[in-house]
Write an enzyme that holds these catalytic residues in place. Structure first.
Site, PDB file in Angstrom:
ATOM      1  N   LYS A 108      11.478  -2.425  -4.358  1.00  0.00           N
ATOM      2  CA  LYS A 108      10.185  -2.412  -3.664  1.00  0.00           C
ATOM      3  C   LYS A 108       9.945  -3.852  -3.240  1.00  0.00           C
ATOM      4  O   LYS A 108       9.821  -4.737  -4.085  1.00  0.00           O
ATOM      5  CB  LYS A 108       9.094  -1.942  -4.620  1.00  0.00           C
ATOM      6  N   GLU A 129       2.490  -4.266  -1.695  1.00  0.00           N
ATOM      7  CA  GLU A 129       1.536  -4.376  -2.806  1.00  0.00           C
ATOM      8  C   GLU A 129       1.830  -5.590  -3.687  1.00  0.00           C
ATOM      9  O   GLU A 129       1.857  -5.503  -4.906  1.00  0.00           O
ATOM     10  CB  GLU A 129       1.538  -3.082  -3.625  1.00  0.00           C
ATOM     11  N   LYS A 143       8.771   7.992   0.806  1.00  0.00           N
ATOM     12  CA  LYS A 143       7.894   8.953   0.126  1.00  0.00           C
ATOM     13  C   LYS A 143       7.713  10.179   1.009  1.00  0.00           C
ATOM     14  O   LYS A 143       7.748  10.077   2.237  1.00  0.00           O
ATOM     15  CB  LYS A 143       6.532   8.328  -0.173  1.00  0.00           C
ATOM     16  N   ASP A 190       0.726   8.500   0.593  1.00  0.00           N
ATOM     17  CA  ASP A 190       1.048   8.151  -0.795  1.00  0.00           C
ATOM     18  C   ASP A 190       0.902   9.332  -1.754  1.00  0.00           C
ATOM     19  O   ASP A 190      -0.038   9.349  -2.538  1.00  0.00           O
ATOM     20  CB  ASP A 190       0.138   7.003  -1.249  1.00  0.00           C
ATOM     21  N   GLU A 246      11.665  10.363  -1.566  1.00  0.00           N
ATOM     22  CA  GLU A 246      11.096  10.054  -2.882  1.00  0.00           C
ATOM     23  C   GLU A 246       9.931  11.004  -3.111  1.00  0.00           C
ATOM     24  O   GLU A 246       8.956  11.008  -2.354  1.00  0.00           O
ATOM     25  CB  GLU A 246      10.620   8.592  -2.917  1.00  0.00           C
ATOM     26  N   GLU A 263       0.157  11.775 -10.216  1.00  0.00           N
ATOM     27  CA  GLU A 263      -0.823  10.699 -10.085  1.00  0.00           C
ATOM     28  C   GLU A 263      -2.099  11.153  -9.386  1.00  0.00           C
ATOM     29  O   GLU A 263      -3.196  10.816  -9.812  1.00  0.00           O
ATOM     30  CB  GLU A 263      -0.182   9.531  -9.307  1.00  0.00           C
ATOM     31  N   HIS A 291      -7.035  10.924  -0.147  1.00  0.00           N
ATOM     32  CA  HIS A 291      -7.321   9.608  -0.719  1.00  0.00           C
ATOM     33  C   HIS A 291      -8.797   9.381  -1.027  1.00  0.00           C
ATOM     34  O   HIS A 291      -9.319   8.283  -0.861  1.00  0.00           O
ATOM     35  CB  HIS A 291      -6.820   8.512   0.234  1.00  0.00           C
ATOM     36  N   TRP A 344      -7.535   0.864   0.990  1.00  0.00           N
ATOM     37  CA  TRP A 344      -7.547   1.368  -0.389  1.00  0.00           C
ATOM     38  C   TRP A 344      -8.830   2.167  -0.645  1.00  0.00           C
ATOM     39  O   TRP A 344      -8.986   2.765  -1.699  1.00  0.00           O
ATOM     40  CB  TRP A 344      -7.457   0.220  -1.406  1.00  0.00           C
TER      41      TRP A 344
HETATM   42  C1  BDP Z   1       1.119   4.056  -5.680  1.00  0.00           C
HETATM   43  C2  BDP Z   1       0.849   3.862  -7.132  1.00  0.00           C
HETATM   44  C3  BDP Z   1       1.357   2.543  -7.637  1.00  0.00           C
HETATM   45  C4  BDP Z   1       2.814   2.371  -7.249  1.00  0.00           C
HETATM   46  C5  BDP Z   1       2.964   2.544  -5.761  1.00  0.00           C
HETATM   47  C6  BDP Z   1       4.410   2.543  -5.331  1.00  0.00           C
HETATM   48  O1  BDP Z   1      -0.542   3.943  -7.348  1.00  0.00           O
HETATM   49  O2  BDP Z   1       1.197   2.503  -9.027  1.00  0.00           O
HETATM   50  O3  BDP Z   1       3.285   1.124  -7.639  1.00  0.00           O
HETATM   51  O4  BDP Z   1       2.454   3.785  -5.363  1.00  0.00           O
HETATM   52  O5  BDP Z   1       4.933   3.625  -5.114  1.00  0.00           O
HETATM   53  O6  BDP Z   1       0.899   5.404  -5.399  1.00  0.00           O
HETATM   54  O7  BDP Z   1       5.017   1.494  -5.207  1.00  0.00           O
END
Ligand code: BDP
Length: 694
Positions: A280, A284, A353, A358, A380, A386, A514, A536
Site C-alpha cells: 500500500k 492514507e 478493491k 471502499d 481484493e 468492516e 459511506h 471521509w
Molecule cells: C479502509 C480501512 C482501513 C484500511 C484501508 C485500506 O478503514 O483500515 O487501512 O481501507 O484498505 O477501508 O488500506
C-alpha cells in the site's frame, strides 16, 4: 413413556456442545445406516494416482486427513494405495480428479501433491454432504492461481478491522513456540483451496523485514508448508530508510534497488517458497514512490525486479486517493492507474478493491477492472465485515462478491466479466490473484460471529471456482457446519442468503454509501461533516438537501459514470433505468421522485429502513425456531448476536430517518415505527474501545 423419555434424552445428548472451533471440518459420524454401509464398503481403500513419487509432508497431510476423517465419519480404517500415473499430468495445476467405479473404488488423481490434498478434502466433503458415489467423476482445478488471505495484522497482534480477537500470529513467542493453531489454520485454508497468506497489515511495519522477524516468518511458513499455504509480507516502502540506514527510498536510486535485492535474497534464504510482497503506497499516509516524484509503476517495478528471479510477485494496491485531489473520490483510482497501463512488469499485479470506494455494503464494481487491459489485475474482497456490522451482525457476503465477479466490464466486448479479467482468461495473463481481507482471529470459533465462518468458506470456494453460486456454497457450508437435518439446513440457508440485503436495507439502502460513524465504522453517522478530509465525511456522499438526496455522478455531476463502458453509462445514467439499488450512488434525486413501488423516494427510503429492521426480526424468529435442533452453545451464541443486530438495525433506521427528515421535511409514512429517541441522542453516541479500531 419411559422409552420415549430415553429416546428424547438420547436425542438431546447427540447435540454435543460445540464451540465452533472445528469450522466446516467437523467429520461427525454418518448417521444414515444404509448410506454408511455403502460408504464403508466403497471407501475401505482409496487410491492416490499421481506422478509425484516420494512421500512428502503434503502427501502425509492428505493421508492423515483421509484416515482421520473417514475414521470419524464412518468408523473405518481406510487403506491407501498409491499408483504412479503419468496421464494425471493432464490435470491442470493443483487440480484433481475424483472418481468412483465398482472395480477400483475411489481414486483421487492429481499431477501435484497439493492436488492430492485438495482431492482428499473434496472426497471428505462429498461424504459429509451425504452425496452418492455412484457416477462420481469430477475434475476440478482452481481458476485463479494465487488465492490469498490478506491479514491486516499488526506486530503487536492488534488486527486492523479485525473483530474476532487478536492476531493468530504470536510474534513474541516465535520461532520457538508454535501453537497447534497454526496448522489448524493452514489446514482450514487448504480445505477450501486457499494457497497463500499475507501475514501483515497493509499499513505496514518495516520491522517485519528485519532478521529477527524473518526467522519468525520462516517458522510460520514451515508450519503452513505441508498444506500448500505460502507466506507473503507487506513491504513498507520506506523500509530502506527505517531499517536499512539509507537516506532515501527513491525507487530509481540504485542504492535503494540494491538494498531491496539484498533484502529479498535474505528472505528467500529463510523462506525458499516466499510468495512476494503486498504494498500500500501513497495512500492514507503510507510512504511510496510519489514521495520522490516517481510513479506507482516505478515503485512496483523496482520491487518486482528484486523478486523476479525467485518467481515472486508484487501485489500493488490501487486503493489510492490523493490528499490534494478534490475530484470525486471514486474516480481517483482510474485517474491514477489508468495512464500507467502497460508500464508494470509481468510479475506486478495491481490489486483492486471490488468497488471504487471502499468495501461498502453495495457499490458498483470498480471501473479500474476494465481500464487496464495490459496489466495483470487482482480483486481484493473484504471478508471481515468492516462496513457490514462487523462480528455482531450477520452478512453472508457471497452474493456481494458474485455481483462484482459476474459484472461485465465490456473491456473486450460482452462477457469481459471481472472474474475473467482477474482469472487471466480474458487476456491470457498469468499469474492470476484473488485476495480476501481475513476475518479470523484468536476467538475460539475463529470469526467472532459463528455464521461469519461462512464468509471465510465462501471466499475460498469462490477463489477456487468463481462459477459456483452463492446458493451452492451456502448449502455446502450449512450441511458441513450444522449437519443434514433438512429444516435446519433450509432455515440457515435462507437466513444467510438474505442477510446482506438486510444489512443494506437498514444501513445504506437505494445506493446510499459511506454514512456510517466516523473511525470505527460501526453504526450510523449521516451527520458526520467535519473531518480532515471532505471525502471521509458522510455528507460528502449523501448530499442530502431540501431538493433531494444522492451523489450526481452523471455528466452533469462528477461524471464518474464516464469511467464505465457505454452499456453501463446508458443504464446507470438515467434515473428511470438505473437499478434502484444504485440510484443514489449515481443520481441526486428529488424527494418526490416516483419509485417503482409507486411510492415517493422519501417514503421508499423510510420503507427500506423499516424493512431492514423487520427482516432482522424475521431472521431472529427463524433462528429461534431452531432451538433444540442444534446444540445449545452455538444456538445461544448466534441468538445473542441476532438480539444485538435487531437493536443496531433500529438505531440505524431511527438515526438516519430522523437526520434525513430534516431535509425531506415530510412525515414518516404509515408502517414506520416511531424513533425511540430524538436525533441528538443518536448524534451524541460515542462508542469506545471498539474492536479492530485504534
Ligand atoms: C479502509 C480501512 C482501513 C484500511 C484501508 C485500506 O478503514 O483500515 O487501512 O481501507 O484498505 O477501508 O488500506
Amino acid at each position: 413413556m419411559k422409552k420415549l423419555l430415553l429416546l428424547l434424552t438420547l436425542g438431546l445428548l447427540n447435540l454435543h456442545a460445540d464451540d465452533g472451533y472445528r469450522l466446516w471440518l467437523r467429520y461427525e459420524p454418518v448417521t444414515d445406516s444404509a448410506l454408511r454401509d455403502i460408504y464403508r464398503a466403497a471407501l475401505s481403500t482409496v487410491h492416490f494416482q499421481s506422478p509425484v513419487a516420494a512421500v512428502n509432508p503434503t502427501i502425509d497431510a492428505a493421508t492423515h486427513e483421509l484416515l482421520w476423517g473417514l475414521r470419524e465419519l464412518l468408523g473405518i480404517d481406510m487403506q491407501l494405495q498409491g499408483t504412479d500415473n503419468a496421464a494425471t499430468a493432464l490435470i491442470h495445476a493443483d487440480g484433481y480428479r475424483l472418481r468412483f467405479d465398482r472395480e477400483h473404488g475411489v481414486t483421487i488423481s492429481a499431477s501435484t501433491d497439493l492436488g492430492l490434498l485438495y482431492g482428499s478434502f473434496a472426497l471428505l466433503r462429498h461424504v459429509q454432504l451425504g452425496l452418492p458415489l455412484e457416477g462420481l467423476d469430477v475434475v476440478s482445478a482452481p481458476k485463479v492461481e494465487r488465492r490469498l488471505l490478506n491479514h491486516w495484522d499488526d506486530l503487536n497482534r492488534h488486527v486492523e478491522r479485525g473483530y474476532a480477537g487478536f492476531s493468530l500470529w504470536e510474534w513474541f513467542y516465535l520461532p520457538e513456540i508454535r501453537t497447534p493453531r497454526y496448522r489448524d489454520y493452514a489446514r482450514a485454508c487448504a480445505s477450501i483451496g486457499l494457497n497463500g497468506t499475507v501475514l501483515t497489515n497493509v499499513n505496514a511495519d518495516a520491522q517485519i523485514l528485519t532478521p529477527d522477524y524473518l526467522t519468525k516468518v520462516a517458522a510460520l511458513a514451515a508450519e503452513f508448508r505441508p498444506y500448500g499455504v505460502r507466506v507473503y509480507l507487506t513491504a513498507r516502502f520506506s523500509a530502506p530508510i527505517e531499517i536499512g540506514g539509507l537516506k532515501t527510498a527513491d525507487p530509481l536510486d540504485p542504492a535503494v534497488a540494491a538494498w531491496w535485492q539484498t533484502k529479498v535474497a535474505e528472505i528467500y534464504r529463510a523462506i525458499p517458497d516466499f510468495g512476494g510482497f503486498l504494498v500500500k503506497a501513497n495512500s492514507e499516509g503510507q510512504p511510496g514512490p510519489q514521495d520522490y516524484k516517481r510513479t506507482h509503476a516505478d515503485g512496483a517495478n523496482m520491487l518486482a525486479d528484486a523478486v523476479a528471479q525467485y518467481n515472486g510477485i508484487v501485489m500493488w494496491r490501487a486503493f489510492v486517493y490523493s490528499p490534494d485531489n478534490d475530484d470525486d473520490r471514486v474516480k481517483q483510482a482510474v485517474s491514477e492507474f489508468g495512464p500507467l497501463d502497460g508500464k508494470f512488469r509481468q510479475n506486478v499485479i495491481v490489486q483492486i478493491k471490488n468497488g471504487p470506494l471502499d468495501f461498502m455494503p453495495r457499490e458498483p464494481f470498480s471501473p479500474l477492472f476494465g481500464a487496464m487491459p495490459r496489466t495483470r489485475l487482482a480483486a481484493e474482497l473484504q471478508i471481515t465485515q468492516e462496513y457490514l456490522g462487523q462480528s455482531s451482525q450477520l452478512a453472508y457476503l457471497a452474493p456481494l462478491w458474485k455481483e462484482v465477479l459476474d459484472a461485465d466490464t465490456f473491456a473486450h466486448g460482452p462477457g469481459s466479466t471481472v472474474a475473467h479479467v482477474i482469472d487471466g482468461t480474458l487476456r491470457h495473463q498469468s499469474p492470476s490473484v484473488i485476495a480476501g481481507v481475513a476475518n479470523v482471529g484468536t476467538d475460539r470459533n475463529w470469526t467472532g460471529h459463528l455464521l461469519a465462518q461462512a464468509n471465510w468458506y465462501a471466499f475460498g470456494r469462490l477463489a477456487w471456482d468463481h462459477t459456483l453460486t452463492s446458493e451452492q456454497i451456502v448449502d455446502e457450508w450449512t450441511h458441513l457446519t450444522f449437519g443434514s437435518d433438512a429444516t435446519t439446513v433450509a432455515t440457515i440457508n435462507k437466513l444467510l442468503l438474505g442477510s446482506r440485503e438486510t444489512v443494506v436495507n437498514y444501513s445504506m439502502p437505494l445506493g446510499l454509501t459511506h454514512i456510517m460513524a466516523e473511525g470505527h465504522h460501526y453504526g450510523p453517522g449521516p451527520w458526520v461533516d467535519k473531518l480532515a478530509r471532505a471525502d471521509w465525511t458522510a455528507v460528502y456522499y449523501h448530499k442530502a438537501d431540501e431538493s433531494g438526496i444522492g451523489f450526481n455522478r452523471t455528466a452533469a455531476g462528477s461524471n464518474a459514470l464516464a469511467q464505465y463502458a457505454p452499456e453501463w453509462q446508458q443504464l446507470w445514467g438515467n434515473p428511470e433505468t438505473c437499478p434502484e439499488n444504485l440510484l443514489l450512488w449515481f443520481h441526486h434525486v428529488p424527494w418526490d421522485h416516483k419509485m417503482k413501488s409507486g411510492r415517493t423516494l422519501w417514503d421508499e427510503l423510510c420503507h427500506r429502513y423499516q424493512q431492514g429492521v423487520d427482516e432482522v426480526r424475521s431472521m431472529q424468529r427463524d433462528w429461534a425456531s431452531l432451538q433444540g435442533r442444534i446444540d445449545d452453545e452455538r444456538f445461544t451464541a448466534v441468538a445473542q448476536r441476532f438480539a444485538r443486530q435487531e437493536l443496531d438495525a433500529r438505531d440505524w433506521r431511527d438515526a438516519c430517518l430522523l437526520y434525513f427528515a430534516q431535509f425531506a421535511k415530510r412525515p414518516f409514512p404509515a408502517g414506520v415505527e416511531p424513533a425511540a429517541h430524538p436525533l441528538d441522542t443518536y448524534q451524541s453516541i460515542k462508542l469506545r474501545n471498539m474492536p479492530g479500531h485504534r
